[in-house]
Motif scaffolding. Structure first.
Motif, PDB file in Angstrom:
ATOM      1  N   GLU A 172     -22.199  -2.216 -40.440  1.00 39.52           N
ATOM      2  CA  GLU A 172     -21.418  -3.343 -39.910  1.00 39.52           C
ATOM      3  C   GLU A 172     -20.116  -3.566 -40.671  1.00 39.52           C
ATOM      4  O   GLU A 172     -19.045  -3.688 -40.067  1.00 39.52           O
ATOM      5  N   ARG A 173     -20.197  -3.636 -41.972  1.00 43.06           N
ATOM      6  CA  ARG A 173     -18.987  -3.926 -42.747  1.00 43.06           C
ATOM      7  C   ARG A 173     -17.932  -2.848 -42.541  1.00 43.06           C
ATOM      8  O   ARG A 173     -16.729  -3.145 -42.418  1.00 43.06           O
ATOM      9  N   GLU A 174     -18.364  -1.605 -42.487  1.00 43.09           N
ATOM     10  CA  GLU A 174     -17.429  -0.505 -42.260  1.00 43.09           C
ATOM     11  C   GLU A 174     -16.751  -0.644 -40.899  1.00 43.09           C
ATOM     12  O   GLU A 174     -15.536  -0.410 -40.759  1.00 43.09           O
ATOM     13  N   LEU A 175     -17.515  -1.031 -39.874  1.00 41.69           N
ATOM     14  CA  LEU A 175     -16.946  -1.220 -38.540  1.00 41.69           C
ATOM     15  C   LEU A 175     -15.942  -2.374 -38.534  1.00 41.69           C
ATOM     16  O   LEU A 175     -14.892  -2.293 -37.894  1.00 41.69           O
ATOM     17  N   VAL A 176     -16.274  -3.457 -39.242  1.00 38.98           N
ATOM     18  CA  VAL A 176     -15.355  -4.595 -39.342  1.00 38.98           C
ATOM     19  C   VAL A 176     -14.050  -4.157 -39.995  1.00 38.98           C
ATOM     20  O   VAL A 176     -12.949  -4.487 -39.516  1.00 38.98           O
ATOM     21  N   GLU A 177     -14.152  -3.399 -41.072  1.00 45.09           N
ATOM     22  CA  GLU A 177     -12.952  -2.936 -41.768  1.00 45.09           C
ATOM     23  C   GLU A 177     -12.116  -2.038 -40.879  1.00 45.09           C
ATOM     24  O   GLU A 177     -10.875  -2.155 -40.838  1.00 45.09           O
ATOM     25  N   ARG A 178     -12.764  -1.152 -40.120  1.00 50.91           N
ATOM     26  CA  ARG A 178     -12.008  -0.239 -39.257  1.00 50.91           C
ATOM     27  C   ARG A 178     -11.291  -0.999 -38.142  1.00 50.91           C
ATOM     28  O   ARG A 178     -10.161  -0.666 -37.774  1.00 50.91           O
ATOM     29  N   GLU A 179     -11.965  -2.020 -37.604  1.00 45.78           N
ATOM     30  CA  GLU A 179     -11.342  -2.783 -36.514  1.00 45.78           C
ATOM     31  C   GLU A 179     -10.116  -3.544 -37.022  1.00 45.78           C
ATOM     32  O   GLU A 179      -9.058  -3.538 -36.375  1.00 45.78           O
ATOM     33  N   ASN A 180     -10.252  -4.193 -38.161  1.00 46.37           N
ATOM     34  CA  ASN A 180      -9.099  -4.902 -38.723  1.00 46.37           C
ATOM     35  C   ASN A 180      -7.975  -3.945 -39.102  1.00 46.37           C
ATOM     36  O   ASN A 180      -6.792  -4.256 -38.903  1.00 46.37           O
ATOM     37  N   SER A 181      -8.329  -2.792 -39.608  1.00 45.22           N
ATOM     38  CA  SER A 181      -7.312  -1.793 -39.963  1.00 45.22           C
ATOM     39  C   SER A 181      -6.585  -1.293 -38.713  1.00 45.22           C
ATOM     40  O   SER A 181      -5.369  -1.045 -38.745  1.00 45.22           O
ATOM     41  N   PHE A 182      -7.321  -1.152 -37.609  1.00 45.00           N
ATOM     42  CA  PHE A 182      -6.704  -0.719 -36.349  1.00 45.00           C
ATOM     43  C   PHE A 182      -5.651  -1.728 -35.891  1.00 45.00           C
ATOM     44  O   PHE A 182      -4.548  -1.358 -35.475  1.00 45.00           O
ATOM     45  N   VAL A 183      -5.986  -3.011 -35.975  1.00 41.27           N
ATOM     46  CA  VAL A 183      -5.053  -4.056 -35.552  1.00 41.27           C
ATOM     47  C   VAL A 183      -3.830  -4.074 -36.467  1.00 41.27           C
ATOM     48  O   VAL A 183      -2.691  -4.210 -35.997  1.00 41.27           O
ATOM     49  N   ALA A 184      -4.040  -3.924 -37.762  1.00 46.69           N
ATOM     50  CA  ALA A 184      -2.914  -3.897 -38.697  1.00 46.69           C
ATOM     51  C   ALA A 184      -1.997  -2.712 -38.424  1.00 46.69           C
ATOM     52  O   ALA A 184      -0.765  -2.833 -38.499  1.00 46.69           O
ATOM     53  N   ALA A 185      -2.585  -1.565 -38.093  1.00 41.58           N
ATOM     54  CA  ALA A 185      -1.774  -0.380 -37.791  1.00 41.58           C
ATOM     55  C   ALA A 185      -0.943  -0.587 -36.525  1.00 41.58           C
ATOM     56  O   ALA A 185       0.204  -0.135 -36.441  1.00 41.58           O
ATOM     57  N   ALA A 186      -1.514  -1.273 -35.540  1.00 43.40           N
ATOM     58  CA  ALA A 186      -0.758  -1.585 -34.322  1.00 43.40           C
ATOM     59  C   ALA A 186       0.431  -2.474 -34.656  1.00 43.40           C
ATOM     60  O   ALA A 186       1.538  -2.287 -34.137  1.00 43.40           O
ATOM     61  N   ARG A 187       0.209  -3.467 -35.520  1.00 43.40           N
ATOM     62  CA  ARG A 187       1.304  -4.332 -35.973  1.00 43.40           C
ATOM     63  C   ARG A 187       2.384  -3.534 -36.696  1.00 43.40           C
ATOM     64  O   ARG A 187       3.587  -3.745 -36.499  1.00 43.40           O
ATOM     65  N   ASP A 188       1.964  -2.609 -37.541  1.00 43.30           N
ATOM     66  CA  ASP A 188       2.914  -1.834 -38.332  1.00 43.30           C
ATOM     67  C   ASP A 188       3.827  -0.983 -37.465  1.00 43.30           C
ATOM     68  O   ASP A 188       4.941  -0.637 -37.871  1.00 43.30           O
ATOM     69  N   LYS A 189       3.376  -0.652 -36.273  1.00 44.22           N
ATOM     70  CA  LYS A 189       4.200   0.155 -35.367  1.00 44.22           C
ATOM     71  C   LYS A 189       5.353  -0.666 -34.804  1.00 44.22           C
ATOM     72  O   LYS A 189       6.422  -0.128 -34.499  1.00 44.22           O
ATOM     73  N   HIS A 190       5.144  -1.983 -34.665  1.00 42.32           N
ATOM     74  CA  HIS A 190       6.193  -2.863 -34.130  1.00 42.32           C
ATOM     75  C   HIS A 190       6.225  -4.157 -34.956  1.00 42.32           C
ATOM     76  O   HIS A 190       5.924  -5.243 -34.457  1.00 42.32           O
ATOM     77  N   PRO A 191       6.605  -4.073 -36.234  1.00 41.03           N
ATOM     78  CA  PRO A 191       6.495  -5.240 -37.122  1.00 41.03           C
ATOM     79  C   PRO A 191       7.399  -6.406 -36.744  1.00 41.03           C
ATOM     80  O   PRO A 191       7.118  -7.543 -37.125  1.00 41.03           O
ATOM     81  N   LYS A 192       8.475  -6.152 -36.025  1.00 40.73           N
ATOM     82  CA  LYS A 192       9.377  -7.245 -35.655  1.00 40.73           C
ATOM     83  C   LYS A 192       8.925  -7.982 -34.396  1.00 40.73           C
ATOM     84  O   LYS A 192       9.433  -9.054 -34.095  1.00 40.73           O
ATOM     85  N   LYS A 193       7.983  -7.388 -33.682  1.00 36.50           N
ATOM     86  CA  LYS A 193       7.524  -7.991 -32.423  1.00 36.50           C
ATOM     87  C   LYS A 193       6.097  -8.505 -32.488  1.00 36.50           C
ATOM     88  O   LYS A 193       5.623  -9.143 -31.542  1.00 36.50           O
ATOM     89  N   THR A 194       5.392  -8.231 -33.575  1.00 32.58           N
ATOM     90  CA  THR A 194       3.970  -8.570 -33.626  1.00 32.58           C
ATOM     91  C   THR A 194       3.578  -9.129 -34.989  1.00 32.58           C
ATOM     92  O   THR A 194       4.222  -8.861 -36.009  1.00 32.58           O
ATOM     93  N   ARG A 195       2.505  -9.918 -34.973  1.00 27.57           N
ATOM     94  CA  ARG A 195       1.778 -10.297 -36.184  1.00 27.57           C
ATOM     95  C   ARG A 195       0.328  -9.885 -35.967  1.00 27.57           C
ATOM     96  O   ARG A 195      -0.135  -9.766 -34.835  1.00 27.57           O
ATOM     97  N   ALA A 196      -0.407  -9.705 -37.058  1.00 31.01           N
ATOM     98  CA  ALA A 196      -1.795  -9.249 -36.970  1.00 31.01           C
ATOM     99  C   ALA A 196      -2.717 -10.251 -37.650  1.00 31.01           C
ATOM    100  O   ALA A 196      -2.488 -10.636 -38.800  1.00 31.01           O
ATOM    101  N   PHE A 197      -3.780 -10.659 -36.937  1.00 32.65           N
ATOM    102  CA  PHE A 197      -4.751 -11.608 -37.467  1.00 32.65           C
ATOM    103  C   PHE A 197      -6.054 -10.880 -37.788  1.00 32.65           C
ATOM    104  O   PHE A 197      -6.633 -10.205 -36.932  1.00 32.65           O
TER     105      PHE A 197
END
Length: 474
Positions: free
Chosen positions: A97-122
């Motif tokens: 579970e914890r590993e899956l939680v970390e991967r999901e949050n990391s996925f969202v952060a990576a999406a933000r990093d692709k467009h940092p001026k248009k997005t924030r990540a929670f």
């Protein structure tokens, strides 16, 4: 089980969501912010499909940040992680579970990093898990995520249970310490949810907490605008009136999935009368307390804006205000000075309006407008002459707990300023005076916030030095 109901709702969300992708908003509407946009990793989509949840669109509509930005077609969006679902009892009981939680949050952060001026990540966590704070720290330090998502329905969080209350309190303390906003789905679907939960949130968590930004999802419940939602808002409005210390926090209500013009599983669409009542509640809360969100892919911004205009009956000016409540340029800084005088005497001098003219350079007049003078809720007009430039601002006292805190808001053209004044005894007849400043800029004033931040700090320190000279000579 409550999670089963939640998963059914998600099924409707992904089936009905994003039905008119080609619809475009007016130019002014596209300049706003959608503060509630879900993004799912391909891994999470595969798991949901394995549970029988149908997806009516190709996976990229839910997981590809470029597709999501094209569909939302708005200036900026907040990407909300769904990592919290992995810890829900009915979801599967994953050993990793914890590993899956970390991967999901990391996925969202990576999406933000692709467009940092248009997005924030929670970053999303289950506050009841032992690893919750460690994951928040990872999200903050390694992923540089911008906020925290809590979902009390999916994770069945009950503030009425003392142990759970303490867990949630730790998350709020983390958010306040690190200046991270919280997006909270507060409703846990218990039949008694409402005023007791609000009482605990305000009285046990927020009362003595440092300033925090709290965005309450879906106007406090789980979507739609039923009597349950109205009761929630009534109870919270009462708290604003009876707990002046709430003024230190930025508490706003997310309107996503509230103005439903279609049924969702367990949440019915609004009647014409309910749309009219919703409009009255929006104005009663005040536009400054409402943030725009769509719960994408449930709606696109263009679709939801159209509902707010045509079904709820907001004016374009009102909608524009809500759209722009987030992502204004913000500047924060603290200044402090030591005063050679006991704290009691310093506070007495500070709390006397007649003394303002003796140390506040440029002040021409101070006019009381409403409320009890000098007390919480009082509003006053201050007029300044700053080297020939006339400036007028409105002061509203939001917290008065001297010497611990005196907080006021100051509104002028293009500027909203929050000032928290604190007085701390240092011993030997000395006092530490600290001024915490937060500026929010709009329109042309954003330029000053970007180009000359030092000018504001210099002026604040100048006032502290002037007050020190006045206090020590009195």
């Amino acid at each position: 089980m409550m999670l089963a109901k939640y998963i059914k709702f998600l099924a409707v969300l992904v089936c009905f969501g994003v039905s008119v992708f080609g619809q475009r908003a007016e130019a002014w509407a596209a300049e706003g912010t959608d503060g509630h946009v879900h993004i799912l990793s391909p891994e999470l989509i595969r798991i949901w499909k394995g549970l029988g949840i149908p997806f009516s669109r190709p996976d990229e509509y839910y997981s590809d940040i470029d597709v999501i930005l094209r569909n939302t077609n708005i200036r900026r969006i907040d990407l909300i992680s769904m990592a919290h679902v992995y810890s829900a009892e009915d979801f599967g009981g994953f050993k990793n579970e914890r590993e899956l939680v970390e991967r999901e949050n990391s996925f969202v952060a990576a999406a933000r990093d692709k467009h940092p001026k248009k997005t924030r990540a929670f970053c999303s966590i289950d506050p009841l898990r032992d690893y919750a704070l460690a994951e928040l720290e990872r999200c903050r330090t390694q992923l540089k995520m911008d906020g925290i998502k809590l979902h009390h329905n999916a994770n069945q969080v009950y503030l009425t249970v003392p142990a759970q209350l303490e867990r949630v309190k730790l998350v709020f303390e983390f958010a306040a310490k690190h200046k991270l906003p919280i997006l909270m789905h507060f409703d846990n679907s218990h039949r008694r949810f409402g005023k007791p939960d609000i009482d605990l949130l305000v009285g046990s968590i927020l009362k003595d907490l440092g300033p925090v930004e709290l965005r309450i999802a879906h106007f406090g419940t789980s979507g739609g605008f039923s009597q349950r939602t109205r009761a929630f808002l009534n109870a919270f409005i009462e708290k604003f009136n009876t707990y002046p210390t709430l003024g230190r926090h930025k508490i706003i209500f997310d309107i996503s999935a509230v103005a439903l013009d279609k049924d969702s599983e367990g949440v019915r669409k609004l009647t014409d009368d309910e749309f009219a009542v919703l409009a009255r509640y929006i104005r009663r809360l005040g536009l400054k307390r409402i943030s725009f969100g769509t719960d994408y892919p449930l709606y696109t911004p263009a679709e939801y804006e159209a509902i707010l205009l045509t079904r709820v009956g907001l004016t374009k000016k009102e909608l524009r205000h809500i759209l722009r409540n987030k992502w204004e340029r913000t500047m924060k800084y603290n200044v402090a000075i030591e005063i050679e005088k006991p704290v009691g005497e310093v506070v007495a001098l500070f709390d006397n309006v007649d003394n303002l003219y003796k140390w506040m350079e440029g002040l021409e007049s101070f006019e009381h407008l409403e409320g009890t003078p000098g007390e919480v809720g009082a509003r006053s007009r201050l007029k300044f002459d700053m080297n020939g430039r006339k400036i007028e601002m409105i002061e509203t006292i939001s917290v008065k707990d001297l010497p611990r805190e005196f907080t006021g808001t100051y509104e002028a053209d293009g500027v909203f300023n929050i000032v928290r004044n604190r007085f701390e005894p240092l011993g030997e007849g000395r006092t530490l005076y600290t001024s915490e400043n937060e500026f929010q800029f709009k329109g042309f004033m954003k330029i000053f916030g970007w180009l000359m931040p030092g000018m504001f700090r210099k002026q604040s320190l100048k006032y502290l030095e002037a007050f020190k000279r006045f206090a020590e000579s009195s």
